[in-house]
Design a protein around this motif. Structure first.
Motif, PDB file in Angstrom:
ATOM      1  N   LEU A  31       0.821  -1.365   0.102  1.00  0.00           N
ATOM      2  CA  LEU A  31      -0.181   0.116   0.050  1.00  0.00           C
ATOM      3  C   LEU A  31       0.859   1.213  -0.098  1.00  0.00           C
ATOM      4  N   LYS A  32       2.126   1.024   0.379  1.00  0.00           N
ATOM      5  CA  LYS A  32       2.980   2.317   0.177  1.00  0.00           C
ATOM      6  C   LYS A  32       3.509   2.523  -1.127  1.00  0.00           C
ATOM      7  N   LEU A  33       3.771   1.572  -1.754  1.00  0.00           N
ATOM      8  CA  LEU A  33       4.539   1.732  -3.079  1.00  0.00           C
ATOM      9  C   LEU A  33       3.777   1.454  -4.343  1.00  0.00           C
ATOM     10  N   VAL A  34       2.780   0.671  -4.264  1.00  0.00           N
ATOM     11  CA  VAL A  34       1.925   0.293  -5.745  1.00  0.00           C
ATOM     12  C   VAL A  34       1.091   1.549  -6.032  1.00  0.00           C
ATOM     13  N   PRO A  35       0.212   2.222  -4.817  1.00  0.00           N
ATOM     14  CA  PRO A  35      -0.359   3.161  -5.652  1.00  0.00           C
ATOM     15  C   PRO A  35       0.456   4.522  -6.419  1.00  0.00           C
ATOM     16  N   LEU A  39      -0.079   5.659 -10.003  1.00  0.00           N
ATOM     17  CA  LEU A  39      -0.082   7.140  -9.998  1.00  0.00           C
ATOM     18  C   LEU A  39       0.953   7.801 -11.104  1.00  0.00           C
ATOM     19  N   ILE A  40       2.123   7.306 -11.317  1.00  0.00           N
ATOM     20  CA  ILE A  40       3.122   7.562 -12.347  1.00  0.00           C
ATOM     21  C   ILE A  40       2.488   7.268 -13.493  1.00  0.00           C
ATOM     22  N   CYS A  41       1.894   5.990 -13.706  1.00  0.00           N
ATOM     23  CA  CYS A  41       1.618   5.482 -14.936  1.00  0.00           C
ATOM     24  C   CYS A  41       0.079   6.076 -15.545  1.00  0.00           C
ATOM     25  N   ILE A  42      -0.470   6.718 -14.469  1.00  0.00           N
ATOM     26  CA  ILE A  42      -1.795   7.446 -14.882  1.00  0.00           C
ATOM     27  C   ILE A  42      -1.434   8.746 -15.428  1.00  0.00           C
ATOM     28  N   VAL A  43      -0.265   9.534 -15.035  1.00  0.00           N
ATOM     29  CA  VAL A  43       0.258  10.686 -15.400  1.00  0.00           C
ATOM     30  C   VAL A  43       0.839  10.431 -16.943  1.00  0.00           C
ATOM     31  N   VAL A  58      -6.326   3.966 -15.249  1.00  0.00           N
ATOM     32  CA  VAL A  58      -7.128   3.884 -13.804  1.00  0.00           C
ATOM     33  C   VAL A  58      -7.521   2.557 -13.829  1.00  0.00           C
ATOM     34  N   VAL A  59      -8.291   1.884 -14.913  1.00  0.00           N
ATOM     35  CA  VAL A  59      -8.712   0.715 -14.842  1.00  0.00           C
ATOM     36  C   VAL A  59      -7.821  -0.473 -14.558  1.00  0.00           C
ATOM     37  N   GLY A  60      -6.406  -0.282 -15.444  1.00  0.00           N
ATOM     38  CA  GLY A  60      -5.507  -1.145 -15.239  1.00  0.00           C
ATOM     39  C   GLY A  60      -4.970  -1.202 -13.682  1.00  0.00           C
ATOM     40  N   GLY A  61      -4.906   0.045 -13.213  1.00  0.00           N
ATOM     41  CA  GLY A  61      -4.415   0.161 -11.899  1.00  0.00           C
ATOM     42  C   GLY A  61      -5.308  -0.655 -10.845  1.00  0.00           C
ATOM     43  N   VAL A  62      -6.547  -0.186 -10.975  1.00  0.00           N
ATOM     44  CA  VAL A  62      -7.476  -0.751 -10.033  1.00  0.00           C
ATOM     45  C   VAL A  62      -7.485  -2.077 -10.109  1.00  0.00           C
ATOM     46  N   LEU A  63      -7.550  -2.644 -11.388  1.00  0.00           N
ATOM     47  CA  LEU A  63      -7.799  -4.351 -11.513  1.00  0.00           C
ATOM     48  C   LEU A  63      -6.280  -4.942 -10.883  1.00  0.00           C
ATOM     49  N   ALA A  64      -5.115  -4.289 -10.903  1.00  0.00           N
ATOM     50  CA  ALA A  64      -4.035  -4.868 -10.710  1.00  0.00           C
ATOM     51  C   ALA A  64      -3.772  -4.774  -8.968  1.00  0.00           C
ATOM     52  N   ILE A  65      -4.322  -3.306  -8.510  1.00  0.00           N
ATOM     53  CA  ILE A  65      -4.477  -3.413  -6.947  1.00  0.00           C
ATOM     54  C   ILE A  65      -5.288  -4.529  -6.219  1.00  0.00           C
ATOM     55  N   VAL A  66      -6.446  -4.413  -6.851  1.00  0.00           N
ATOM     56  CA  VAL A  66      -7.478  -5.167  -6.346  1.00  0.00           C
ATOM     57  C   VAL A  66      -6.856  -6.820  -6.250  1.00  0.00           C
ATOM     58  N   SER A  67      -6.379  -7.185  -7.292  1.00  0.00           N
ATOM     59  CA  SER A  67      -5.589  -8.408  -7.582  1.00  0.00           C
ATOM     60  C   SER A  67      -4.705  -8.761  -6.407  1.00  0.00           C
ATOM     61  N   ALA A  68      -3.608  -7.759  -6.155  1.00  0.00           N
ATOM     62  CA  ALA A  68      -2.814  -7.832  -5.354  1.00  0.00           C
ATOM     63  C   ALA A  68      -3.260  -8.122  -3.792  1.00  0.00           C
ATOM     64  N   ALA A 126       1.939  -2.476 -12.085  1.00  0.00           N
ATOM     65  CA  ALA A 126       1.598  -2.572 -10.680  1.00  0.00           C
ATOM     66  C   ALA A 126       1.807  -3.934 -10.207  1.00  0.00           C
ATOM     67  N   ILE A 127       1.377  -4.930 -11.008  1.00  0.00           N
ATOM     68  CA  ILE A 127       1.632  -6.425 -10.555  1.00  0.00           C
ATOM     69  C   ILE A 127       3.091  -6.589 -10.151  1.00  0.00           C
ATOM     70  N   LEU A 128       4.014  -6.143 -10.980  1.00  0.00           N
ATOM     71  CA  LEU A 128       5.366  -6.539 -10.770  1.00  0.00           C
ATOM     72  C   LEU A 128       6.182  -5.553  -9.580  1.00  0.00           C
ATOM     73  N   VAL A 129       5.731  -4.366  -9.291  1.00  0.00           N
ATOM     74  CA  VAL A 129       6.085  -3.478  -8.077  1.00  0.00           C
ATOM     75  C   VAL A 129       5.359  -4.479  -6.972  1.00  0.00           C
ATOM     76  N   ALA A 130       4.151  -4.641  -7.014  1.00  0.00           N
ATOM     77  CA  ALA A 130       3.508  -5.536  -5.946  1.00  0.00           C
ATOM     78  C   ALA A 130       4.312  -6.992  -5.534  1.00  0.00           C
ATOM     79  N   ALA A 131       4.377  -7.425  -6.597  1.00  0.00           N
ATOM     80  CA  ALA A 131       5.611  -8.497  -6.336  1.00  0.00           C
ATOM     81  C   ALA A 131       6.894  -8.208  -5.755  1.00  0.00           C
ATOM     82  N   ALA A 132       7.447  -7.466  -6.183  1.00  0.00           N
ATOM     83  CA  ALA A 132       8.733  -7.081  -5.679  1.00  0.00           C
ATOM     84  C   ALA A 132       8.753  -6.414  -4.305  1.00  0.00           C
ATOM     85  N   VAL A 133       7.738  -5.629  -4.052  1.00  0.00           N
ATOM     86  CA  VAL A 133       7.379  -4.984  -2.879  1.00  0.00           C
ATOM     87  C   VAL A 133       7.043  -6.287  -1.589  1.00  0.00           C
TER      88      VAL A 133
END
Length: 151
Positions: A31-35, A39-43, A58-68, A126-133
């Protein structure tokens, strides 16, 4: 399940305590690093592709965060169970997540207001960052490899 029941369960089962400790560390780190990564991808995709880039990202980010977070939720849910059931839940949860993600992406394929590259790249990031974190948090968490039986 109430907090009292969870506490009693973790006191009886030392494995549950360890799994919950790891899940807590992994959730906090995610929750510290994935959002911010999303956000960087969104921008970036908003600048590159305008509104479709914004929506896709936004849709991709939400799907990935919910998945993680679903993975971490399953980890918490199965913490006190027999290790064989934990593996069944982990593998079943993985298969269910993949099926649901493919279903969502199939439904979104024909939507012209969503940029597909923005959606895909944001999900991958998002999925790769979540997995690494989560991996880094797991390694930092002090987890004993042998848990002595309670007597």
């Amino acid at each position: 399940m109430s907090e009292t029941e969870k506490t009693a369960e973790t006191e009886e089962n030392p494995h549950a305590k360890v799994v919950l400790q790891a899940a807590n560390a992994m959730t906090k780190a995610s929750l510290k690093l994935v959002p911010p990564a999303v956000l960087i991808c969104i921008v970036v995709f908003t600048i590159l592709n305008g509104l479709p880039g914004l929506l896709g990202s936004v849709v991709g980010g939400v799907l990935a965060i919910v998945s993680a977070l679903a993975t971490l939720g399953l980890m918490r849910f199965s913490a006190g169970m027999d290790p064989m059931f934990v593996m069944v839940i982990a593998l079943g949860g993985y298969v269910l997540k993949i099926v649901l993600l493919f279903g969502a992406l199939t439904l979104l394929r024909g939507v012209s207001s969503i940029h597909p590259m923005a959606l895909g790249v944001t999900m991958i990031v998002a999925i790769l960052v979540a997995a690494a974190v989560e991996f880094a948090a797991f390694r930092k968490t002090k987890i004993p490899t042998i848990i002595p039986a309670s007597r």
